[in-house]
Design a protein around this motif. Sequence first.
Motif, PDB file in Angstrom:
ATOM      1  N   LEU A   1      -2.527  14.521   0.337  1.00 42.60           N
ATOM      2  CA  LEU A   1      -1.780  13.579   1.160  1.00 42.60           C
ATOM      3  C   LEU A   1      -2.316  13.517   2.588  1.00 42.60           C
ATOM      4  O   LEU A   1      -2.192  12.495   3.252  1.00 42.60           O
ATOM      5  N   LYS A   2      -2.900  14.612   3.049  1.00 38.74           N
ATOM      6  CA  LYS A   2      -3.459  14.576   4.400  1.00 38.74           C
ATOM      7  C   LYS A   2      -4.604  13.577   4.476  1.00 38.74           C
ATOM      8  O   LYS A   2      -4.860  12.982   5.520  1.00 38.74           O
ATOM      9  N   GLY A   3      -5.310  13.398   3.340  1.00 40.02           N
ATOM     10  CA  GLY A   3      -6.349  12.382   3.310  1.00 40.02           C
ATOM     11  C   GLY A   3      -5.794  11.014   2.990  1.00 40.02           C
ATOM     12  O   GLY A   3      -6.221  10.006   3.550  1.00 40.02           O
ATOM     13  N   ASN A   4      -4.818  10.962   2.079  1.00 43.39           N
ATOM     14  CA  ASN A   4      -4.228   9.685   1.698  1.00 43.39           C
ATOM     15  C   ASN A   4      -3.410   9.073   2.819  1.00 43.39           C
ATOM     16  O   ASN A   4      -3.410   7.852   3.008  1.00 43.39           O
TER      17      ASN A   4
ATOM     18  N   GLY B   1      -1.674  -1.598   0.650  1.00 39.87           N
ATOM     19  CA  GLY B   1      -2.278  -0.275   0.773  1.00 39.87           C
ATOM     20  C   GLY B   1      -1.910   0.716  -0.302  1.00 39.87           C
ATOM     21  O   GLY B   1      -2.150   1.923  -0.150  1.00 39.87           O
ATOM     22  N   TRP B   2      -1.337   0.250  -1.414  1.00 43.10           N
ATOM     23  CA  TRP B   2      -0.886   1.180  -2.446  1.00 43.10           C
ATOM     24  C   TRP B   2      -1.997   1.585  -3.401  1.00 43.10           C
ATOM     25  O   TRP B   2      -2.004   2.710  -3.914  1.00 43.10           O
ATOM     26  N   GLU B   3      -2.904   0.688  -3.647  1.00 46.28           N
ATOM     27  CA  GLU B   3      -3.959   0.982  -4.618  1.00 46.28           C
ATOM     28  C   GLU B   3      -4.745   2.239  -4.271  1.00 46.28           C
ATOM     29  O   GLU B   3      -4.914   3.125  -5.120  1.00 46.28           O
ATOM     30  N   PRO B   4      -5.250   2.384  -3.016  1.00 42.17           N
ATOM     31  CA  PRO B   4      -6.052   3.582  -2.731  1.00 42.17           C
ATOM     32  C   PRO B   4      -5.264   4.881  -2.809  1.00 42.17           C
ATOM     33  O   PRO B   4      -5.777   5.877  -3.324  1.00 42.17           O
ATOM     34  N   VAL B   5      -4.009   4.891  -2.306  1.00 44.65           N
ATOM     35  CA  VAL B   5      -3.279   6.164  -2.301  1.00 44.65           C
ATOM     36  C   VAL B   5      -2.863   6.568  -3.711  1.00 44.65           C
ATOM     37  O   VAL B   5      -2.853   7.767  -4.044  1.00 44.65           O
ATOM     38  N   ILE B   6      -2.542   5.606  -4.560  1.00 44.53           N
ATOM     39  CA  ILE B   6      -2.145   5.944  -5.931  1.00 44.53           C
ATOM     40  C   ILE B   6      -3.354   6.401  -6.742  1.00 44.53           C
ATOM     41  O   ILE B   6      -3.286   7.408  -7.479  1.00 44.53           O
ATOM     42  N   ILE B   7      -4.466   5.668  -6.627  1.00 41.51           N
ATOM     43  CA  ILE B   7      -5.677   6.081  -7.352  1.00 41.51           C
ATOM     44  C   ILE B   7      -6.166   7.436  -6.842  1.00 41.51           C
ATOM     45  O   ILE B   7      -6.585   8.297  -7.632  1.00 41.51           O
ATOM     46  N   ALA B   8      -6.109   7.637  -5.529  1.00 43.35           N
ATOM     47  CA  ALA B   8      -6.520   8.920  -4.957  1.00 43.35           C
ATOM     48  C   ALA B   8      -5.636  10.051  -5.458  1.00 43.35           C
ATOM     49  O   ALA B   8      -6.117  11.155  -5.746  1.00 43.35           O
ATOM     50  N   MET B   9      -4.329   9.788  -5.573  1.00 44.51           N
ATOM     51  CA  MET B   9      -3.425  10.804  -6.100  1.00 44.51           C
ATOM     52  C   MET B   9      -3.784  11.160  -7.535  1.00 44.51           C
ATOM     53  O   MET B   9      -3.770  12.339  -7.921  1.00 44.51           O
TER      54      MET B   9
ATOM     55  N   THR C   1     -11.458  11.577   0.247  1.00 41.25           N
ATOM     56  CA  THR C   1     -10.873  12.922   0.223  1.00 41.25           C
ATOM     57  C   THR C   1     -10.454  13.323  -1.197  1.00 41.25           C
ATOM     58  O   THR C   1     -10.558  14.496  -1.565  1.00 41.25           O
ATOM     59  N   ALA C   2      -9.975  12.353  -1.981  1.00 42.62           N
ATOM     60  CA  ALA C   2      -9.627  12.663  -3.372  1.00 42.62           C
ATOM     61  C   ALA C   2     -10.871  13.035  -4.167  1.00 42.62           C
ATOM     62  O   ALA C   2     -10.857  13.997  -4.959  1.00 42.62           O
ATOM     63  N   LEU C   3     -11.955  12.287  -3.966  1.00 47.24           N
ATOM     64  CA  LEU C   3     -13.213  12.653  -4.626  1.00 47.24           C
ATOM     65  C   LEU C   3     -13.702  14.017  -4.144  1.00 47.24           C
ATOM     66  O   LEU C   3     -14.277  14.783  -4.926  1.00 47.24           O
ATOM     67  N   GLY C   4     -13.465  14.309  -2.871  1.00 45.86           N
ATOM     68  CA  GLY C   4     -13.824  15.632  -2.361  1.00 45.86           C
ATOM     69  C   GLY C   4     -13.046  16.737  -3.051  1.00 45.86           C
ATOM     70  O   GLY C   4     -13.604  17.793  -3.386  1.00 45.86           O
TER      71      GLY C   4
END
Length: 542
Positions: free
Chosen positions: A174-177, A348-356, A512-515
């Motif tokens: 979440l710190k990245g998202n 802005g929901w697509e990146p945070v949900i996919i990242a999660m 950050t999620a990929l990281g």
Amino acid sequence: MVLWSKEQDKLSEMSTGAIEMKKDSVAPAYHHSNGSVHPVILSESGPDVQPGAGEYELKEVTAFTDGAEHDPERPEMVVIDCRPNAKGQREEDALLENASQSNESDDTSTDQSPVPPAPLKETSFSIGLQVLFPFLLAGFGTVAAGMVLDMVQHWQVFQEVTEVFILVPALLGLKGNLEMTLASRLSTAANIGHMDTAKEMWNMIMGNLALIQVQATVVGFLASIAAVIFGWIPEGEFKLNHAVLLCASSVATAFIASLLLGLIMIGVIIASRKVGINPDNVATPIAASLGDLITLALLAGISTGLYKELGYNDYVNPLVCVFFVALTPIWVLIARKIPSTKEVLYSGWEPVIIAMAISSVGGLILDKTVSNPNFAGMAVFTPVINGVAGNLVAVQASRISTYLHMNGLAIGEPDPASQKCITPCSTFFGSGVNSRSARVLFLLVAPGHLVFLYTINSMQGGHTTLTSIFIAFYLAAALLQVMILLYLADWMVQWMWGRGMDPDNFSIPYLTALGDLLGTGFLALCFHILWLIGDRDTDVGD
């Protein structure tokens, strides 16, 4: 403004404009504030009369052909003046203005369009100097988070409800998202002058705080569902009380952590601008330094408390879920009032949900690895390797996004300097400021991790002896992870910008999620290889 006296010839020669004359005459000096080009037609004074001061007639025309049609015999000159950018030019302008005795308000052709601020001039040394302290601070924050995870992995709630491990990368992400994305948005807004007035600043603060509370609640809820699914599929067993526990723990942790970190980010960015530091260099690392520790401590404490309530009050966990979810409409109403956050609220929901979801896959790897007693030593290093990589790539993504914003390009308009195919060579060995920062950030990886490994060893943390072969494998995994992420940041930010997506809102969650996924996967692979070649230290640190 036009100066007619001959004494100003020397000042005219100093100006940056180029003067072209059709006939020999005294060249009047011409100064225009917006750098526009005007033909100036001079009145005839006869062939035998030397023109003197005050004998010219000034006419301004809109095109060169107008002057030619007016009278082809008249002397004509074209004055090209550019914007002054040096001390000498400004002094000359002042002299010309004082001598002309004219009023600036008479010039109706002045361009009043705002000029975007120039990008900050930064060298490799200045970038490294500004990034170093926040980077070390962030690294020690991840070390503390690793020590906490190494300790709490033996707590009852982590032993009985192992799906909590799946929540760890998702909530730490979440710190990245959210928080790093917030820091990147506010850093860009501060750099381009959208937080210069008190009204603009408070609008940005309130809108962004409300926005991240909405996102944190939704992402926390979805992360708990992902943890339940990933835990249920391999085991084939579903426990409703454990599912409600995961939901309550995840939503409460995400909400409280995002609120605390959001307030800290706002204070850091405002303070950075006041002391003349680029917020892109310090805001995201500080978010990383505190994000992992605060989030992991909250998750451990809240999940433990709610787990104890399972045996006494069954209604506590559902009540916690309902309370935080019920607050969501309030934050939505606040975020909708601010134009900049209203757009992100819908798009802005697509990146945070996919990242999660990506981070949850990393959490599944962590759950299956740490649950094996042979690889218990992995827990202490996971927040460190993931946190350092996320910290560095967030700085780079934020810097590239700010660079594009400050170049005056519209979103959707590709950067002319980056039309060619982006390759690892152009990312790390180019001559631009973004390649320079990529080299600086990559060079921080190995010495930074050595410092953090020494700190963990000196505090007797973990379950693994820091042998030379372990350090070599660990550093190889960390360097490969950061190299991939910095290249992806260069490509992804440019790609998103060219397709009309604001990188401040979209790039950092993915990166950050990929990281997290790369770091957890590479680290698990290292431990498996070390186990196969005989480096087995399961009893160290117990």
